[in-house]
Design a protein around this motif. Structure first.
Motif, PDB file in Angstrom:
ATOM      1  N   GLU A 311       0.993  -1.163   0.043  1.00 44.38           N
ATOM      2  CA  GLU A 311       0.137   0.149   0.073  1.00 44.38           C
ATOM      3  C   GLU A 311       0.868   1.238   0.021  1.00 44.38           C
ATOM      4  O   GLU A 311       1.965   1.135   0.248  1.00 44.38           O
ATOM      5  N   CYS A 312       0.221   2.516  -0.453  1.00 46.22           N
ATOM      6  CA  CYS A 312       1.097   3.618  -0.613  1.00 46.22           C
ATOM      7  C   CYS A 312       1.427   4.066   0.859  1.00 46.22           C
ATOM      8  O   CYS A 312       0.517   4.099   1.707  1.00 46.22           O
ATOM      9  N   LEU A 313       2.646   4.375   1.097  1.00 47.00           N
ATOM     10  CA  LEU A 313       3.083   4.546   2.494  1.00 47.00           C
ATOM     11  C   LEU A 313       2.723   6.252   2.772  1.00 47.00           C
ATOM     12  O   LEU A 313       2.726   6.622   3.821  1.00 47.00           O
ATOM     13  N   ARG A 314       2.039   6.860   1.831  1.00 44.26           N
ATOM     14  CA  ARG A 314       1.902   8.251   1.837  1.00 44.26           C
ATOM     15  C   ARG A 314       0.230   8.468   2.286  1.00 44.26           C
ATOM     16  O   ARG A 314      -0.047   9.202   3.148  1.00 44.26           O
ATOM     17  N   CYS A 315      -0.512   7.718   1.529  1.00 44.26           N
ATOM     18  CA  CYS A 315      -1.859   7.856   1.607  1.00 44.26           C
ATOM     19  C   CYS A 315      -2.655   6.673   2.002  1.00 44.26           C
ATOM     20  O   CYS A 315      -3.726   6.436   2.180  1.00 44.26           O
ATOM     21  N   GLY A 316      -2.078   5.471   1.771  1.00 42.29           N
ATOM     22  CA  GLY A 316      -2.538   4.300   2.232  1.00 42.29           C
ATOM     23  C   GLY A 316      -3.182   3.546   1.162  1.00 42.29           C
ATOM     24  O   GLY A 316      -4.017   2.584   1.185  1.00 42.29           O
ATOM     25  N   HIS A 317      -3.313   4.050  -0.041  1.00 43.13           N
ATOM     26  CA  HIS A 317      -3.758   3.408  -1.280  1.00 43.13           C
ATOM     27  C   HIS A 317      -3.222   2.076  -1.520  1.00 43.13           C
ATOM     28  O   HIS A 317      -2.085   1.931  -1.621  1.00 43.13           O
ATOM     29  N   ASP A 318      -4.166   1.267  -2.054  1.00 43.20           N
ATOM     30  CA  ASP A 318      -3.590  -0.372  -2.307  1.00 43.20           C
ATOM     31  C   ASP A 318      -2.972  -0.195  -3.640  1.00 43.20           C
ATOM     32  O   ASP A 318      -3.443   0.319  -4.524  1.00 43.20           O
ATOM     33  N   ARG A 329       4.101   4.819  -9.882  1.00 44.27           N
ATOM     34  CA  ARG A 329       3.844   5.790  -8.884  1.00 44.27           C
ATOM     35  C   ARG A 329       2.169   5.549  -8.352  1.00 44.27           C
ATOM     36  O   ARG A 329       1.493   4.705  -8.929  1.00 44.27           O
ATOM     37  N   CYS A 330       2.096   5.767  -7.010  1.00 48.71           N
ATOM     38  CA  CYS A 330       0.831   5.787  -6.621  1.00 48.71           C
ATOM     39  C   CYS A 330      -0.483   6.565  -7.284  1.00 48.71           C
ATOM     40  O   CYS A 330      -0.096   7.608  -7.678  1.00 48.71           O
ATOM     41  N   PRO A 331      -1.382   5.789  -7.901  1.00 50.22           N
ATOM     42  CA  PRO A 331      -2.289   6.428  -8.478  1.00 50.22           C
ATOM     43  C   PRO A 331      -3.368   7.512  -8.004  1.00 50.22           C
ATOM     44  O   PRO A 331      -3.898   8.461  -8.329  1.00 50.22           O
ATOM     45  N   GLU A 332      -3.165   7.591  -6.486  1.00 43.14           N
ATOM     46  CA  GLU A 332      -3.873   8.231  -5.708  1.00 43.14           C
ATOM     47  C   GLU A 332      -3.175   9.747  -5.332  1.00 43.14           C
ATOM     48  O   GLU A 332      -3.713  10.759  -5.709  1.00 43.14           O
ATOM     49  N   CYS A 333      -1.844   9.509  -4.854  1.00 45.38           N
ATOM     50  CA  CYS A 333      -1.283  10.598  -4.717  1.00 45.38           C
ATOM     51  C   CYS A 333      -0.155  11.106  -5.283  1.00 45.38           C
ATOM     52  O   CYS A 333       0.769  11.975  -5.330  1.00 45.38           O
ATOM     53  N   GLY A 334       0.396  10.030  -6.290  1.00 42.58           N
ATOM     54  CA  GLY A 334       1.674  10.326  -7.044  1.00 42.58           C
ATOM     55  C   GLY A 334       2.663   9.889  -6.354  1.00 42.58           C
ATOM     56  O   GLY A 334       3.772  10.224  -6.877  1.00 42.58           O
TER      57      GLY A 334
HETATM   58 ZN   LIG Z   1      -0.464   7.478  -2.393  1.00 44.14          ZN
END
Ligand SMILES: [Zn+2]
Ligand SMILES: [Zn+2]
Length: 358
Positions: A311-318, A329-334
């Motif tokens: 999961e994204c360590l910044r926003c927790g997105h799967d 890159r995380c699709p949620e926060c980049g």
């Molecule tokens: Zn993220």
């Protein structure tokens, strides 16, 4: 080997003068006891000659008792003081707590533990050279001198005597100098380790025949990073909070002690032990809290490391099941991350890491 010799030299240095030179009756001797035994414990523990934490406690504890009992020898002009022993054990326990908190943590994913192995290997490489011990000693003394002069001059106050202030300043400055020098030295050692591709286990340069039997090997830095600012902030808040709690507890005791007579007696008895002893108790309590906070933060780091790439360590997105990308890159926060490319020799590395334990 060099470390062991330096330990013995330092040990003799910290131990013998204390036996022969009588400290002034009302000086900062409890704090000095605390510091001396903390230092001896750290040196003996990292040299490895005393084995694990429990045997170090028994051995240095035994030394403390021996040290205190031998002061009864007539002619030395000193006497057995149980409070000195309390200070000695305070120093030993705080030192052991910090070593345990900073020691290798076997939890977390492979790349995370490799990072810790690299850190320890570079420290061992640093401490393998006698010149570096000299550098560390110089940095410590310089810090101690600056800190001692600073608190001795700027810290004049009606409650704590100037000699005690100088000792406290010297201790704080010495530790600051030591940590700063150790950290910059460790970075140099890491560079050297990477340049010469040294084994993380036996520290021989890569391809050395001795290393073929040691089961270790060189492993480079990981390109994965854990955002650690929040962890550091939580740790700092915890430390400040517990220091304030301790201070508040004292204040509360002081104000409430007039209500109940047993409390008043207890406070008066404790006060009678001397400010010097009380400061040593504070140092022990805060030292233990600090070690605990550091331990907890490192545990947190390893738990966060275990979620890396999942999961994204910044926003927790799967992050699982995402399509392959050249620079994921995380699709949620980049937030950029490194995808798990499937390490082929995980089993071999785990085995070598067990050998690499120090
Ligand atoms: Zn993220
Ligand atoms: Zn090796």
């Amino acid at each position: 080997m060099v470390a062991v010799i330096s330990v013995l030299v330092l040990f003799a240095g910290t131990h013998y003068p204390k036996l022969s030179i009588g400290t002034p009756g009302d000086g900062p001797d409890k704090i000095l006891h605390f510091l001396a035994f903390a230092t001896v414990t750290v040196l003996l523990r990292i040299s490895g000659i005393t084995g694990g934490a429990a045997s170090t406690l028994v051995l240095v504890g035994g030394l403390a008792i021996l040290d205190e009992v031998t002061q009864e020898i007539p002619g030395l002009g000193r006497s057995f003081d149980p409070l000195d022993l309390v200070a000695d054990f305070g120093g030993i326990i705080v030192a052991l707590a910090w070593i345990a908190a900073l020691g290798p943590d076997r939890s977390g994913p492979d790349w995370f533990r490799t990072g810790q192995d690299r850190r320890i290997a570079s420290l061992v490489l640093l401490l393998a050279s006698p010149v570096n011990w000299l550098h560390l000693a110089i940095a410590t003394s310089l810090g101690a001198m600056l800190g001692g002069v600073f608190l001795g001059v700027a810290g004049r106050n009606p409650i704590v005597g100037p000699v005690t202030m100088v000792v406290v300043g010297a201790a704080a400055g010495g530790i600051a100098g030591l940590v700063a020098c150790l950290e910059s030295g460790r970075r140099h050692a890491t560079d050297r380790m990477d340049r010469e591709q040294r084994c993380l286990n036996c520290l021989e340069p890569n391809g050395c025949p001795r290393c073929e039997t040691c089961g270790g090997g060189y492993r480079g830095p990981s390109d994965r990073h854990i955002p650690s600012r929040r962890i550091a902030m939580v740790a700092t808040l915890w430390t400040i909070g517990s220091a304030m709690l301790l201070f508040g507890g004292y204040l509360l005791l002081m104000t409430r002690s007039s209500d109940r007579s047993w409390m008043g007696t207890a406070v008066r008895r404790y006060d009678a032990l001397g400010l010097n002893f009380e400061m040593m108790v504070d140092a022990t309590l805060l030292g233990l809290v600090g070690a605990f906070v550091v331990h907890r933060s490192r545990r947190r780091m390893s738990r966060i490391a275990a979620r890396y790439g999942i999961e994204c360590l910044r926003c927790g997105h799967d992050l699982q099941g995402l399509p392959e990308q050249p620079e994921p890159r995380c699709p949620e926060c980049g937030e950029a991350f490194v995808a798990d490319s499937g390490v082929p020799d995980v089993a071999a590395r785990r085995e070598s890491e067990e050998h690499g334990e120090r």
